[in-house]
Design a protein around this motif. Structure first.
Motif, short mmCIF file in Angstrom:
data_model
loop_
_atom_site.label_atom_id
_atom_site.label_comp_id
_atom_site.label_asym_id
_atom_site.label_seq_id
_atom_site.Cartn_x
_atom_site.Cartn_y
_atom_site.Cartn_z
N GLU A 8 0.83 -1.20 0.00
CA GLU A 8 0.00 0.00 0.00
C GLU A 8 0.87 1.25 0.00
O GLU A 8 0.54 2.25 -0.64
CB GLU A 8 -0.93 -0.01 1.21
CG GLU A 8 -2.00 -1.09 1.15
CD GLU A 8 -2.72 -1.28 2.47
OE1 GLU A 8 -3.86 -1.76 2.45
OE2 GLU A 8 -2.13 -0.95 3.52
N THR A 9 1.99 1.18 0.72
CA THR A 9 2.92 2.31 0.73
C THR A 9 3.46 2.56 -0.66
O THR A 9 3.56 3.70 -1.12
CB THR A 9 4.09 2.03 1.69
OG1 THR A 9 3.57 1.81 3.00
CG2 THR A 9 5.07 3.20 1.72
N TYR A 10 3.81 1.48 -1.35
CA TYR A 10 4.31 1.60 -2.73
C TYR A 10 3.27 2.28 -3.62
O TYR A 10 3.57 3.21 -4.37
CB TYR A 10 4.66 0.23 -3.29
CG TYR A 10 4.45 0.12 -4.78
CD1 TYR A 10 5.21 0.89 -5.66
CD2 TYR A 10 3.47 -0.71 -5.30
CE1 TYR A 10 5.00 0.82 -7.02
CE2 TYR A 10 3.25 -0.78 -6.65
CZ TYR A 10 4.02 -0.02 -7.51
OH TYR A 10 3.79 -0.09 -8.85
N ASN A 112 19.94 -2.74 7.79
CA ASN A 112 21.20 -2.70 8.52
C ASN A 112 21.33 -1.37 9.25
O ASN A 112 21.22 -0.30 8.65
CB ASN A 112 22.36 -2.88 7.54
CG ASN A 112 23.65 -3.27 8.21
OD1 ASN A 112 23.91 -2.87 9.34
ND2 ASN A 112 24.46 -4.05 7.52
N THR A 113 21.58 -1.43 10.55
CA THR A 113 21.71 -0.19 11.33
C THR A 113 23.14 0.32 11.39
O THR A 113 23.40 1.40 11.92
CB THR A 113 21.21 -0.43 12.77
OG1 THR A 113 21.95 -1.50 13.36
CG2 THR A 113 19.73 -0.78 12.78
N THR A 114 24.09 -0.47 10.83
CA THR A 114 25.49 -0.04 10.80
C THR A 114 25.71 0.91 9.63
O THR A 114 25.32 0.60 8.50
CB THR A 114 26.43 -1.25 10.65
OG1 THR A 114 26.20 -2.15 11.74
CG2 THR A 114 27.88 -0.81 10.65
N PHE A 115 26.32 2.04 9.87
CA PHE A 115 26.54 3.02 8.80
C PHE A 115 27.37 2.40 7.68
O PHE A 115 28.42 1.81 7.92
CB PHE A 115 27.26 4.25 9.34
CG PHE A 115 27.48 5.31 8.29
CD1 PHE A 115 26.45 6.16 7.92
CD2 PHE A 115 28.71 5.43 7.64
CE1 PHE A 115 26.64 7.13 6.94
CE2 PHE A 115 28.91 6.39 6.67
CZ PHE A 115 27.87 7.24 6.31
N LEU A 122 17.57 0.29 3.20
CA LEU A 122 16.29 -0.40 3.00
C LEU A 122 15.18 0.31 3.77
O LEU A 122 15.37 0.76 4.90
CB LEU A 122 16.41 -1.85 3.49
CG LEU A 122 15.26 -2.80 3.17
CD1 LEU A 122 15.20 -3.08 1.69
CD2 LEU A 122 15.44 -4.10 3.95
N SER A 123 14.02 0.40 3.17
CA SER A 123 12.88 1.03 3.82
C SER A 123 12.53 0.29 5.11
O SER A 123 12.53 -0.94 5.16
CB SER A 123 11.67 1.04 2.89
OG SER A 123 10.51 1.42 3.58
N ALA A 124 12.23 1.04 6.16
CA ALA A 124 11.85 0.43 7.43
C ALA A 124 10.57 -0.39 7.29
O ALA A 124 10.32 -1.30 8.08
CB ALA A 124 11.66 1.52 8.49
N ALA A 125 9.78 -0.10 6.27
CA ALA A 125 8.52 -0.81 6.07
C ALA A 125 8.73 -2.27 5.73
O ALA A 125 7.82 -3.09 5.92
CB ALA A 125 7.71 -0.13 4.96
N ILE A 126 9.91 -2.63 5.22
CA ILE A 126 10.15 -4.03 4.86
C ILE A 126 11.32 -4.60 5.63
O ILE A 126 11.99 -5.52 5.18
CB ILE A 126 10.37 -4.19 3.34
CG1 ILE A 126 11.41 -3.19 2.82
CG2 ILE A 126 9.07 -4.07 2.59
CD1 ILE A 126 11.74 -3.39 1.37
#
Length: 241
Positions: A8-10, A112-115, A122-126
């Motif tokens: 739906e976001t897409y 990935n939360t590492t810089f 990646l979008s937080a939604a997926i």
């Protein structure tokens, strides 16, 4: 209110190319961070390959053993990060007997939360989502065919099979099973679990869309040919109330 699904976001954002799991389709979310390509694209250009035992055809399944469970690592952690399901072929060999049926690529995506880390964009939604793509082309960077995003599940699929209210099962198209060639049928993908580094999926090959008629040989065999999770003796198809 219920939060919008990734699909739906897409739709609301009208992302270019229609694939929010790929930087070509979700570049605004990536920004300056690294965003991996989808599994089919990475396989096509030789950047990633299937996990051990992760290339499956119709020959990997039988009516008495039609379920296979696999663990898929996060795409950003290893180059062996996908499952290829070619259910229209009797073997991975190009000259093997086949029928028209979509070839599916399964991957697991984790933000990935590492810089600078892979899939940091990646979008937080997926985040922590099993992703299914369809690509019927070859492993060649010159192949002009494109992949299509089919479903996203983390663990609930955005396009889940309504026969499974939990929402963690996706069902592909069905073609009549041919007992002579051993080809045909359908596919169900169940997300068993997702975690910070891997997901467990169960793949089930459907040999029929219903278990059979009461008293039939199919019902007496007491198998789960329609992949609804019920052996024939407990299936309402064979034992209507």
């Amino acid at each position: 209110s219920k939060p919008a699904s990734p699909w739906e976001t897409y739709k609301s954002n009208k992302l270019e190319y229609g694939d929010l799991t790929d930087p070509m389709g979700d570049s605004p979310a990536s920004g300056q961070k690294v965003h991996c390509h989808n599994a089919a694209y990475n396989w096509r250009i030789g950047w990633a390959r299937p996990i051990t035992g992760g290339v499956l055809t119709a020959a990997n399944f039988t009516p008495t053993a039609n379920r296979i469970a696999l663990t898929i690592p996060a795409s950003g952690t290893t180059d062996m990060n996908m499952v290829i399901l070619d259910m229209g072929s009797s073997s991975p060999q190009a000259a093997s007997p086949s029928i028209p049926y979509p070839k599916y690529f399964l991957s697991f995506r984790v933000r990935n939360t590492t810089f600078g880390g892979y899939d940091g964009g990646l979008s937080a939604a997926i985040n922590q989502a099993v992703v299914i793509h369809n690509y019927n082309g070859t492993a060649s960077d010159r192949d002009a065919l494109t992949s299509n995003l089919v479903a996203i599940g983390g663990p609930r699929f955005d396009s889940f099979d309504p026969a499974f209210p939990a929402g963690n099962v996706w069902t592909g198209p069905f073609t009549p099973f041919n007992s002579t060639t051993g080809l045909g049928g359908g596919l169900r993908v169940k997300v068993v679990s997702v975690g910070p580094s891997s997901a467990v999926v169960e793949l089930c090959r459907m040999y029929s869309q219903t278990e059979g008629k009461p008293g039939s040989a199919e019902c007496q065999a007491n198998l789960d040919r329609d992949c609804d999770g019920k052996m024939a003796s407990l299936d309402s198809d064979c034992n209507p109330k």
